[in-house]
Write a protein that holds these residues in place. Structure first.
Motif, PDB file in Angstrom:
ATOM      1  N   VAL A   1       1.032  -1.654   0.016  1.00 57.31           N
ATOM      2  CA  VAL A   1       0.341   0.121   0.228  1.00 57.31           C
ATOM      3  C   VAL A   1       0.848   1.085   0.049  1.00 57.31           C
ATOM      4  CG1 VAL A   1      -1.647  -1.011   1.058  1.00 57.31           C
ATOM      5  CG2 VAL A   1      -0.310   0.219   2.518  1.00 57.31           C
ATOM      6  N   ARG A   2       2.385   1.180   0.808  1.00 55.14           N
ATOM      7  CA  ARG A   2       2.587   2.553   0.238  1.00 55.14           C
ATOM      8  C   ARG A   2       3.807   2.793  -0.931  1.00 55.14           C
ATOM      9  NH1 ARG A   2       7.316   1.270   6.143  1.00 55.14           N
ATOM     10  NH2 ARG A   2       5.417   2.233   7.716  1.00 55.14           N
ATOM     11  N   THR A   3       2.995   1.785  -1.866  1.00 54.14           N
ATOM     12  CA  THR A   3       4.025   2.015  -3.446  1.00 54.14           C
ATOM     13  C   THR A   3       2.800   3.324  -3.957  1.00 54.14           C
ATOM     14  OG1 THR A   3       3.945  -0.563  -3.978  1.00 54.14           O
ATOM     15  CG2 THR A   3       6.211   0.697  -3.379  1.00 54.14           C
ATOM     16  N   SER A   4       1.408   2.352  -4.037  1.00 53.31           N
ATOM     17  CA  SER A   4       0.096   2.637  -4.125  1.00 53.31           C
ATOM     18  C   SER A   4      -0.583   3.714  -4.811  1.00 53.31           C
ATOM     19  CB  SER A   4      -1.347   1.896  -3.311  1.00 53.31           C
ATOM     20  OG  SER A   4      -1.298   2.597  -2.383  1.00 53.31           O
ATOM     21  N   ASN A   5      -0.620   4.330  -5.780  1.00 53.08           N
ATOM     22  CA  ASN A   5      -1.288   5.978  -5.852  1.00 53.08           C
ATOM     23  C   ASN A   5      -2.448   6.099  -5.015  1.00 53.08           C
ATOM     24  OD1 ASN A   5       0.093   5.146  -8.804  1.00 53.08           O
ATOM     25  ND2 ASN A   5      -1.414   4.117  -9.622  1.00 53.08           N
ATOM     26  N   ASP A   6      -2.864   5.427  -4.509  1.00 51.40           N
ATOM     27  CA  ASP A   6      -4.034   6.068  -4.090  1.00 51.40           C
ATOM     28  C   ASP A   6      -3.083   6.831  -2.349  1.00 51.40           C
ATOM     29  OD1 ASP A   6      -6.048   5.517  -4.523  1.00 51.40           O
ATOM     30  OD2 ASP A   6      -6.944   3.369  -3.836  1.00 51.40           O
ATOM     31  N   HIS A   7      -1.687   5.687  -2.179  1.00 47.25           N
ATOM     32  CA  HIS A   7      -0.732   6.369  -0.795  1.00 47.25           C
ATOM     33  C   HIS A   7      -0.632   8.213  -1.491  1.00 47.25           C
ATOM     34  CE1 HIS A   7       1.427   6.422   2.444  1.00 47.25           C
ATOM     35  NE2 HIS A   7       2.208   6.656   1.470  1.00 47.25           N
ATOM     36  N   LYS A   8       0.276   7.599  -2.502  1.00 47.13           N
ATOM     37  CA  LYS A   8       0.607   9.184  -2.796  1.00 47.13           C
ATOM     38  C   LYS A   8       0.039   9.664  -3.488  1.00 47.13           C
ATOM     39  CE  LYS A   8       3.949   6.580  -6.182  1.00 47.13           C
ATOM     40  NZ  LYS A   8       4.458   5.823  -7.067  1.00 47.13           N
ATOM     41  N   GLU A   9      -1.701   9.326  -3.598  1.00 47.43           N
ATOM     42  CA  GLU A   9      -2.279  11.127  -3.671  1.00 47.43           C
ATOM     43  C   GLU A   9      -3.425  11.058  -2.448  1.00 47.43           C
ATOM     44  OE1 GLU A   9      -6.060  13.646  -5.019  1.00 47.43           O
ATOM     45  OE2 GLU A   9      -4.318  12.614  -5.480  1.00 47.43           O
ATOM     46  N   ALA A  10      -3.824  10.554  -1.181  1.00 49.58           N
ATOM     47  CA  ALA A  10      -3.511  11.267  -0.302  1.00 49.58           C
ATOM     48  C   ALA A  10      -2.209  11.767   0.567  1.00 49.58           C
ATOM     49  CB  ALA A  10      -3.482   9.346   0.724  1.00 49.58           C
ATOM     50  N   VAL A  11      -1.139  11.432   0.242  1.00 51.63           N
ATOM     51  CA  VAL A  11      -0.064  12.403   0.386  1.00 51.63           C
ATOM     52  C   VAL A  11      -0.604  14.053  -0.231  1.00 51.63           C
ATOM     53  CG1 VAL A  11       2.659  12.501   1.225  1.00 51.63           C
ATOM     54  CG2 VAL A  11       1.183  11.306   2.255  1.00 51.63           C
ATOM     55  N   ALA A  12      -0.574  13.339  -0.817  1.00 48.72           N
ATOM     56  CA  ALA A  12      -0.640  15.124  -2.385  1.00 48.72           C
ATOM     57  C   ALA A  12      -1.895  16.089  -1.502  1.00 48.72           C
ATOM     58  CB  ALA A  12      -0.596  14.514  -3.299  1.00 48.72           C
ATOM     59  N   ALA A  13      -2.871  15.025  -1.990  1.00 48.49           N
ATOM     60  CA  ALA A  13      -4.321  15.731  -0.883  1.00 48.49           C
ATOM     61  C   ALA A  13      -4.253  16.330   0.283  1.00 48.49           C
ATOM     62  CB  ALA A  13      -4.975  14.726  -1.221  1.00 48.49           C
ATOM     63  N   PHE A  14      -2.966  16.145   1.363  1.00 50.53           N
ATOM     64  CA  PHE A  14      -2.504  16.105   2.677  1.00 50.53           C
ATOM     65  C   PHE A  14      -2.145  17.839   2.452  1.00 50.53           C
ATOM     66  CE2 PHE A  14       0.154  16.520   6.333  1.00 50.53           C
ATOM     67  CZ  PHE A  14      -1.637  16.846   7.359  1.00 50.53           C
ATOM     68  N   LYS A  15      -0.955  18.158   1.717  1.00 48.29           N
ATOM     69  CA  LYS A  15       0.215  18.947   1.905  1.00 48.29           C
ATOM     70  C   LYS A  15      -0.392  20.230   0.539  1.00 48.29           C
ATOM     71  CE  LYS A  15       4.395  16.171   1.481  1.00 48.29           C
ATOM     72  NZ  LYS A  15       5.103  15.473   0.696  1.00 48.29           N
ATOM     73  N   GLU A  16      -2.208  19.253  -0.137  1.00 47.13           N
ATOM     74  CA  GLU A  16      -3.216  20.539  -0.388  1.00 47.13           C
ATOM     75  C   GLU A  16      -3.861  20.771   0.074  1.00 47.13           C
ATOM     76  OE1 GLU A  16      -2.650  18.861  -4.899  1.00 47.13           O
ATOM     77  OE2 GLU A  16      -1.073  18.804  -4.218  1.00 47.13           O
ATOM     78  N   LYS A  17      -4.605  20.279   0.706  1.00 50.28           N
ATOM     79  CA  LYS A  17      -5.306  20.646   1.885  1.00 50.28           C
ATOM     80  C   LYS A  17      -6.505  20.263   1.191  1.00 50.28           C
ATOM     81  CE  LYS A  17      -3.129  23.772   5.025  1.00 50.28           C
ATOM     82  NZ  LYS A  17      -3.065  24.968   5.781  1.00 50.28           N
ATOM     83  N   ARG A  18      -6.498  19.416   0.762  1.00 50.47           N
ATOM     84  CA  ARG A  18      -8.134  19.378  -0.516  1.00 50.47           C
ATOM     85  C   ARG A  18      -8.432  17.779   0.176  1.00 50.47           C
ATOM     86  NH1 ARG A  18      -6.259  15.218  -4.215  1.00 50.47           N
ATOM     87  NH2 ARG A  18      -3.596  15.435  -4.991  1.00 50.47           N
ATOM     88  N   THR A  19      -9.419  17.816  -0.478  1.00 53.90           N
ATOM     89  CA  THR A  19     -10.049  16.208  -0.642  1.00 53.90           C
ATOM     90  C   THR A  19      -9.471  15.177  -1.707  1.00 53.90           C
ATOM     91  OG1 THR A  19     -11.960  16.632   0.161  1.00 53.90           O
ATOM     92  CG2 THR A  19     -12.137  14.165  -0.710  1.00 53.90           C
TER      93      THR A  19
END
Length: 264
Positions: A240-258
């Motif tokens: 799961v650490r290498t999944s696109n979903d994890h990358k998207e979650a990290v990016a969304a957190f940094k960008e303060k979006r859903t």
């Protein structure tokens, strides 16, 4: 929407809903319905637009269990015939549910009794209408749970509480069900459908890989030791650490979006 009149199937917003539609029979079910149910669950396993599954009933009843009007002749079956029939039909639903790694939610909109309650117990989580009641009444009928109730219920509320329900056969209201841990949430009767739907959609909106791996780890923990559990966990988290979903979650957190998850 797809349906067989007695059983309805709908997929929207990531949620597949299977609804028993026999209000004149208190939403009892029979073997033909079970076979269709199993087929739709097989479809849900592979559909990318299904992230969660809901079981419910129409018009104020969840399910009264097996349709007793179709029991005629079953008492004359030999023990081997009865066993083969249960294995091939009703029990196939419990086995199919156990194969699904997507979340399955029972939306108990009304009365659930016997096999109908067992149907809810085989789901991962349960939400209940404030006006609903549930009971295990096998002992009153000279029967025993045939769909897995005696396996599921003790694991949900504990052995002693389960035996109390099975032996006393009393009706459990929403408040007691919540206290027992039999259900996860109770929603007001007049807004139950909307709130149960929102609950399912919230689960469906989470990262699919994480949700499914969490389900596997929680279910598997019942039958494994801690060291084996942690070993499997380290393998899953590496994926799961290498999944696109994890990358998207990290990016969304940094960008303060859903975040928007794809299940990859």
């Amino acid at each position: 929407m797809s349906d067989t009149e007695e059983l309805l199937f709908d997929v929207s917003n990531g949620v597949a809903t299977i609804t028993i539609n026999r209000p004149d029979k208190r939403n009892s079910f029979h073997d033909d319905m079970v076979r269709q149910w199993v087929a739709w669950l097989d479809e849900c396993k592979t559909r990318g637009d299904v992230q969660a599954i809901v079981f419910t009933g129409t018009e104020g009843s969840f399910s009264a269990g097996g349709d007793t009007s179709r029991f005629k002749g079953k008492s004359e079956q030999t023990p081997l015939e009865a066993k083969a029939g249960m294995t091939a039909n009703t029990q196939s639903l419990a086995r199919k549910v156990a194969e699904i790694d997507k979340p399955i939610i029972a939306a108990i909109n009304g009365m659930a009794v016997g096999g109908g309650l067992d149907l809810a117990l085989m789901c991962d989580v349960r939400v209940m209408s404030s006006g609903a009641r549930v009971a295990e009444t096998y002992a009153k009928m000279g029967l025993i749970p045939g769909v897995g109730g005696a396996w599921f219920l003790p694991r949900i509320i504990g052995e002693a509480a389960a035996l109390d329900m099975f032996w006393i056969c009393h009706w459990v209201d929403a408040r007691e069900a919540l206290q027992l841990g039999l259900v996860n949430r109770v929603f007001p009767e007049d807004s139950f459908a909307a709130e149960a739907r929102a609950y399912a959609e919230q689960i469906a909106a989470a990262a699919p890989l994480s949700v499914r791996f969490i389900k596997r780890m929680v279910k598997g923990a019942r039958d494994t030791d801690l060291h084996s559990h942690l070993d499997a966990l380290s393998s899953h988290i590496a994926l799961v650490r290498t999944s696109n979903d994890h990358k998207e979650a990290v990016a969304a957190f940094k960008e303060k979006r859903t975040p928007t998850f794809t299940g990859t």
